[in-house]
Design a protein around this motif. Sequence first.
Motif, PDB file in Angstrom:
ATOM      1  N   ALA A 182     -18.591   7.143 -35.571  1.00  0.00           N
ATOM      2  CA  ALA A 182     -17.653   6.405 -36.412  1.00  0.00           C
ATOM      3  C   ALA A 182     -16.339   6.263 -35.665  1.00  0.00           C
ATOM      4  N   LEU A 183     -15.932   5.040 -35.417  1.00  0.00           N
ATOM      5  CA  LEU A 183     -14.660   4.756 -34.768  1.00  0.00           C
ATOM      6  C   LEU A 183     -13.665   4.365 -35.858  1.00  0.00           C
ATOM      7  N   GLU A 184     -12.640   5.193 -36.051  1.00  0.00           N
ATOM      8  CA  GLU A 184     -11.665   4.931 -37.101  1.00  0.00           C
ATOM      9  C   GLU A 184     -10.345   4.497 -36.493  1.00  0.00           C
ATOM     10  N   THR A 185      -9.750   3.473 -37.083  1.00  0.00           N
ATOM     11  CA  THR A 185      -8.472   2.975 -36.593  1.00  0.00           C
ATOM     12  C   THR A 185      -7.522   2.792 -37.767  1.00  0.00           C
ATOM     13  N   SER A 186      -6.285   3.140 -37.545  1.00  0.00           N
ATOM     14  CA  SER A 186      -5.212   2.847 -38.487  1.00  0.00           C
ATOM     15  C   SER A 186      -3.967   2.536 -37.665  1.00  0.00           C
ATOM     16  N   LEU A 187      -3.078   1.773 -38.248  1.00  0.00           N
ATOM     17  CA  LEU A 187      -1.892   1.318 -37.536  1.00  0.00           C
ATOM     18  C   LEU A 187      -0.665   2.102 -37.984  1.00  0.00           C
ATOM     19  N   SER A 188       0.301   2.213 -37.099  1.00  0.00           N
ATOM     20  CA  SER A 188       1.520   2.958 -37.396  1.00  0.00           C
ATOM     21  C   SER A 188       2.608   2.019 -37.909  1.00  0.00           C
ATOM     22  N   ASN A 189       3.706   2.624 -38.329  1.00  0.00           N
ATOM     23  CA  ASN A 189       4.888   1.885 -38.798  1.00  0.00           C
ATOM     24  C   ASN A 189       4.591   0.964 -39.978  1.00  0.00           C
ATOM     25  N   TYR A 247     -13.919  -1.472 -27.540  1.00  0.00           N
ATOM     26  CA  TYR A 247     -12.556  -1.881 -27.849  1.00  0.00           C
ATOM     27  C   TYR A 247     -12.514  -2.398 -29.284  1.00  0.00           C
ATOM     28  N   VAL A 248     -11.638  -1.809 -30.098  1.00  0.00           N
ATOM     29  CA  VAL A 248     -11.367  -2.316 -31.441  1.00  0.00           C
ATOM     30  C   VAL A 248     -10.027  -3.033 -31.386  1.00  0.00           C
ATOM     31  N   TYR A 249      -9.957  -4.238 -31.928  1.00  0.00           N
ATOM     32  CA  TYR A 249      -8.752  -5.036 -31.721  1.00  0.00           C
ATOM     33  C   TYR A 249      -8.569  -6.041 -32.850  1.00  0.00           C
ATOM     34  N   GLY A 250      -7.352  -6.587 -32.930  1.00  0.00           N
ATOM     35  CA  GLY A 250      -7.074  -7.593 -33.951  1.00  0.00           C
ATOM     36  C   GLY A 250      -5.581  -7.871 -34.038  1.00  0.00           C
ATOM     37  N   LEU A 251      -5.228  -8.675 -35.018  1.00  0.00           N
ATOM     38  CA  LEU A 251      -3.831  -8.991 -35.303  1.00  0.00           C
ATOM     39  C   LEU A 251      -3.347  -8.122 -36.459  1.00  0.00           C
ATOM     40  N   PHE A 252      -2.040  -7.891 -36.535  1.00  0.00           N
ATOM     41  CA  PHE A 252      -1.514  -7.083 -37.629  1.00  0.00           C
ATOM     42  C   PHE A 252      -0.286  -7.731 -38.249  1.00  0.00           C
ATOM     43  N   GLY A 253       0.065  -7.232 -39.446  1.00  0.00           N
ATOM     44  CA  GLY A 253       1.241  -7.696 -40.164  1.00  0.00           C
ATOM     45  C   GLY A 253       1.740  -6.631 -41.108  1.00  0.00           C
ATOM     46  N   PRO A 254       2.774  -6.947 -41.921  1.00  0.00           N
ATOM     47  CA  PRO A 254       3.412  -5.923 -42.757  1.00  0.00           C
ATOM     48  C   PRO A 254       2.727  -5.685 -44.094  1.00  0.00           C
ATOM     49  N   ILE A 295       0.189 -12.246 -49.416  1.00  0.00           N
ATOM     50  CA  ILE A 295       0.838 -13.341 -48.698  1.00  0.00           C
ATOM     51  C   ILE A 295       2.014 -12.809 -47.889  1.00  0.00           C
ATOM     52  N   GLY A 296       2.380 -13.471 -46.854  1.00  0.00           N
ATOM     53  CA  GLY A 296       3.199 -13.140 -45.712  1.00  0.00           C
ATOM     54  C   GLY A 296       4.671 -12.891 -45.935  1.00  0.00           C
ATOM     55  N   PRO A 297       5.450 -12.821 -44.814  1.00  0.00           N
ATOM     56  CA  PRO A 297       4.966 -13.191 -43.474  1.00  0.00           C
ATOM     57  C   PRO A 297       3.803 -12.296 -43.030  1.00  0.00           C
ATOM     58  N   VAL A 298       2.747 -12.904 -42.539  1.00  0.00           N
ATOM     59  CA  VAL A 298       1.491 -12.186 -42.392  1.00  0.00           C
ATOM     60  C   VAL A 298       1.181 -11.720 -40.981  1.00  0.00           C
ATOM     61  N   TYR A 299       1.774 -12.313 -39.938  1.00  0.00           N
ATOM     62  CA  TYR A 299       1.427 -11.947 -38.559  1.00  0.00           C
ATOM     63  C   TYR A 299       2.672 -11.485 -37.811  1.00  0.00           C
ATOM     64  N   GLU A 300       2.528 -10.350 -37.101  1.00  0.00           N
ATOM     65  CA  GLU A 300       3.648  -9.823 -36.322  1.00  0.00           C
ATOM     66  C   GLU A 300       3.273  -9.433 -34.898  1.00  0.00           C
ATOM     67  N   GLY A 301       1.979  -9.201 -34.627  1.00  0.00           N
ATOM     68  CA  GLY A 301       1.586  -8.776 -33.286  1.00  0.00           C
ATOM     69  C   GLY A 301       0.099  -8.472 -33.228  1.00  0.00           C
ATOM     70  N   PHE A 302      -0.306  -7.677 -32.227  1.00  0.00           N
ATOM     71  CA  PHE A 302      -1.720  -7.362 -32.064  1.00  0.00           C
ATOM     72  C   PHE A 302      -1.893  -5.894 -31.677  1.00  0.00           C
ATOM     73  N   TYR A 303      -3.126  -5.406 -31.824  1.00  0.00           N
ATOM     74  CA  TYR A 303      -3.428  -4.025 -31.476  1.00  0.00           C
ATOM     75  C   TYR A 303      -4.760  -3.967 -30.740  1.00  0.00           C
ATOM     76  N   MET A 315       4.171  -5.534 -30.728  1.00  0.00           N
ATOM     77  CA  MET A 315       4.828  -6.619 -31.454  1.00  0.00           C
ATOM     78  C   MET A 315       4.806  -7.878 -30.595  1.00  0.00           C
ATOM     79  N   ALA A 316       4.635  -9.026 -31.223  1.00  0.00           N
ATOM     80  CA  ALA A 316       4.617 -10.284 -30.478  1.00  0.00           C
ATOM     81  C   ALA A 316       5.957 -10.500 -29.789  1.00  0.00           C
ATOM     82  N   ASN A 317       5.899 -11.120 -28.618  1.00  0.00           N
ATOM     83  CA  ASN A 317       7.142 -11.403 -27.919  1.00  0.00           C
ATOM     84  C   ASN A 317       7.935 -12.486 -28.664  1.00  0.00           C
ATOM     85  N   LYS A 318       9.173 -12.663 -28.276  1.00  0.00           N
ATOM     86  CA  LYS A 318      10.074 -13.550 -29.021  1.00  0.00           C
ATOM     87  C   LYS A 318       9.552 -14.980 -29.068  1.00  0.00           C
ATOM     88  N   GLU A 319       8.959 -15.426 -27.968  1.00  0.00           N
ATOM     89  CA  GLU A 319       8.473 -16.805 -27.940  1.00  0.00           C
ATOM     90  C   GLU A 319       7.374 -17.020 -28.977  1.00  0.00           C
TER      91      GLU A 319
END
Length: 476
Positions: free
Chosen positions: A245-252, A318-325, A331-339, A356-360
């Motif tokens: 079992a591969l478990e993932t959780s995000l910080s902050n 590799y477990v990966y995806g996009l994240f948000g708050p 509903i959003g803002p829904v996207y802030e970066g990736f993991y 976190m996504a870069n400024k651009e």
Amino acid sequence: MRNVILIFSALLICRLGFGQETKAHIEIGKHDQIVKQLFLPNKGFILVTGIPNQMGGKIVFDVRYFNIEGKQQWSKPVTLEYGVTKGITNIIITPDGETIYFIQMRDGGYYDKRHYISQFKINGDEKKFEFEGKEAFGKNLQTIFCDNNYLYYLATDDGNEFSNKKKGTEKLVLNRFDQKNLSNQRFLLNLPAFESSEHTTFWSLIGQKGDDKFLVSKSIDTDAGKNTFTVVTIDTQGKTGKTIALETSLSNGKFTRPSYVPVENTWEDPFVRVDFIYKENIKLSTDPNTNSPSIIRLTPTDGAFGHILYSDLHDSFYVYGLFGPKPFRNIGPVYEGFYVHKFDRNGVASWKLQEMANKELMDYPLFKVHATPIDRTLRLVPTLENNLIAAISVRDSSFPYIINSNGVATAQPKREDNSPLKIFYASEKKMKSLAYIEKVDAGKKVGFICFRNSANELLLKFDSKESTIDVLLFKD
């Protein structure tokens, strides 16, 4: 000054052409296309050419094998049988690159239709097989794949893989065909039961290593922000081995956000390559089959759970995806970066990255808005040097990040509009074939396919106006 510029340009052209050699010049039929390209581990590549959407008459594809230096070794015609359309034809290659399968199925079904298989050996030997489908094959086809000894059909037993009430107890059938004569054996897989709900997914095949095949089921706890990937190993006889079992959780306080990937795992080959592009109309390929020499027709799974990739190249998960708050469906803002979280084959965590996504990208007006997941894609590409390239695609733009072998994002190239040229080679040395593409004076009807292995790099130049294919070899 003008003379200096001219001299410098001439030297640059000479340098770009140094080591370049045309190894094959192929004239194909008028209106023919490159239907499929697959790369063999240190043995060259396979091209399938023909007219896929021809109206009336027989459709004939040419299967061509080119060796590691780009010389064509043989060409074999394959005629589509009566009642077969391109949509249910497939071509796959064994991991050792010794055997190629061209698979056809009659329209309208899987287990109750006739199957036609052309088998080509790398030395040019050819066999043809036909057999009738049967109920024992299972209800719905999930995946066709192969290893060095067998061809496999993986299917559900009763067809309940999408039912929230029944998918937790749905069974998988592994149909194994012997490479010598395609004699069939059926194995009903004994997989762990899981809860049938909208918070779980059915089993998907995500890769193999030798005789070990890896299946995964995903679950999500939206309130806790935790995802679990249950990975089960089966062998060539369908026997269940290790379960991890591969478990993932995000910080902050971050949560996994939905992103769309056409297949759960690209099952990359050992060539790092560029998708088919046109010089004047550069596009990323959306065909998942072009990346997968050993597997086809993976069932898509819900990106809201995050994604998982087994890299044969790195022998890691590799477990990966996009994240948000906010959690999924809020509903959003829904996207802030990736993991990205890396685990070894035993399920031991190696490192995790939350970027976190870069400024651009954050300033890009389409990134943060609430939209369908198909507009938000994170593609993870393992490279030969044990790095990763994470490319976030938003509509027609891509934002690539380079991740080194320690899980650190070491560079953030600028936005690329529809261009794979820098995305897939951002962490590699500058390739001569890519420099050639950037500098060559090619018309709008000229396209390129570029790839490399440890020894050299090859470039296919397809001129649809002249109906020709040139194979160029570039050496160090």
